[in-house]
Design an enzyme around this catalytic site. Structure first.
Site, mmCIF file in Angstrom:
data_model
loop_
_atom_site.group_PDB
_atom_site.id
_atom_site.type_symbol
_atom_site.label_atom_id
_atom_site.label_comp_id
_atom_site.label_asym_id
_atom_site.label_seq_id
_atom_site.Cartn_x
_atom_site.Cartn_y
_atom_site.Cartn_z
ATOM 1 N N SER A 1 0.874 -1.093 -0.159
ATOM 2 C CA SER A 1 0.078 -0.127 0.009
ATOM 3 C C SER A 1 0.949 1.406 0.019
ATOM 4 O O SER A 1 1.503 1.543 0.958
ATOM 5 C CB SER A 1 -0.866 -0.094 1.296
ATOM 6 N N ASN A 2 0.598 1.942 -0.988
ATOM 7 C CA ASN A 2 1.276 3.364 -1.032
ATOM 8 C C ASN A 2 0.605 4.220 -0.023
ATOM 9 O O ASN A 2 1.369 5.213 0.539
ATOM 10 C CB ASN A 2 1.224 4.095 -2.522
#
Ligand code: PLP
Length: 341
Positions: free
Chosen positions: A77-78
């Site tokens: 996840s960014n």
């Protein structure tokens, strides 16, 4: 114009991100003039669209006296990386509730006995380097936000004051970051004297797109935002965009935004979220080889594949100016290198 200056906000980027003309890509495609908004160059660790959302979300957390952030997302996840980065900047604790990834074949990649995904790379490597206060990896399909809320309760019982940020930072407060971006874009178009016919952007948890749509509407602009869905059909995504646009419009006391402003095309995500498609691979290579710009395989690669297909379908006139939002995500490229081998 909405005045966002009256709202609590932290600043993580110095000035506007660049708006660049992609001359060689435009020539290669023989279509409209393509421009790119470099939100991959926003502040916090390695940038990306969550940085804009977090300027408002973290300010809200601080205003509530929070000392701890809890958020959720995939192991690549960014959003989790940037939330953690903001926590480091602000001196807050940060706990991440993660969902195991799927491999290129669509089968889950389970965590090892120590609760870590097998590949210590990409965003997960950055969770380690940035010193996440805890990470836990759950089976694919788990209710992450329910677990994040439960974890916040546990932290509270230990005397912390946690603030839960939803997946992708996509609530009204987070979306304000892209209301602001819409204003920034309109100012840049005016400065360059650019008549823009469409904005193309990836659409996931929809906060970026909802903010852009609401922000353009607030400024009286009719430029359409073409969302390229990264995980859902058009039928499933558009109500999500509409709901968030309505919430943002109501929060900012804007007139109702017409439903048809919320467009999310479902033809480009392939078999599922983060699963590679041949068109994504082509798009990532094309941007790299014509312009030296890296895209990511999960969001911008698929959105660029959508843009390229729309150009090839003749959706734009050759003298149109089309703006593509580069929303970041490049650290995840290295975790999915197999898609390009
Ligand atoms: C989260 C993300 C998106 C999608 O934005 P949403 O607001 O969730 O729709 C696009 N690109 C990148 C790189 C992201 O990390």
């Amino acid at each position: 114009m909405v005045d966002l200056n009256t709202l609590p906000r932290r600043r993580y980027t110095n000035g506007p991100t660049a708006l660049e003309h992609l001359e060689r890509l435009s020539t290669q495609l023989g279509g409209p003039q393509i421009w790119i908004k470099r939100d991959d160059q926003l502040g916090l660790t390695q940038g990306g669209n969550k940085t804009r959302k977090l300027e408002f979300l973290i300010a809200d957390a601080l205003a509530q006296g929070a000392d701890t952030l809890v958020t959720a997302g995939g192991v690549q996840s960014n959003h989790c990386r940037l939330t953690l980065s903001a926590a480091r900047r602000e001196g807050l604790e940060c706990h991440l509730v993660l969902e195991e990834d799927l491999g290129s074949d669509g089968a889950p990649i389970p965590a090892d006995a120590g609760g870590n995904p097998p590949e210590h790379t990409g965003n997960f490597l950055l969770f380690d380097l940035l010193g996440a206060d805890s990470t836990e990896v759950h089976p694919n399909g788990s209710d992450l936000i329910a677990r994040a809320t439960e974890l916040a309760g546990e932290l509270e019982a230990q005397g912390r004051n946690p603030y839960v940020i939803p997946v992708g930072g996509s609530n009204v407060i987070g979306a304000l970051g892209y209301v602001d971006c819409a204003q920034e874009l309109l100012a840049q178009f005016a400065e360059v004297g650019l008549d823009v016919s469409s904005i193309v952007a990836p659409s996931g948890s929809a906060g970026m797109q909802a903010g852009l749509v609401a922000g353009l509407h607030a400024a009286g602009s009719l430029i359409p935002v073409v969302g390229i869905n990264v995980s859902r059909t058009q039928e499933d995504q558009e109500p999500k965009i509409v709901n968030l646009v309505d919430e943002v419009a109501s929060f900012l006391h804007l007139p109702l935004v017409p439903r048809d402003r919320s467009l999310g095309l479902g033809d480009y995500f392939g078999t599922g979220y983060a699963l590679p498609t041949p068109e994504m691979v082509e798009a990532v290579r094309l941007f790299a080889q014509t312009q030296g710009i890296l895209l990511d395989p999960v969001y911008t690669g698929k959105a660029a594949a959508g843009l390229i297909d729309l150009v090839r379908q003749g959706r734009f006139e050759s003298d149109d100016n089309v703006v593509f939002i580069h929303s970041g995500g490049v650290p995840g490229l290295y975790a999915r290198a197999g898609a390009f081998a």
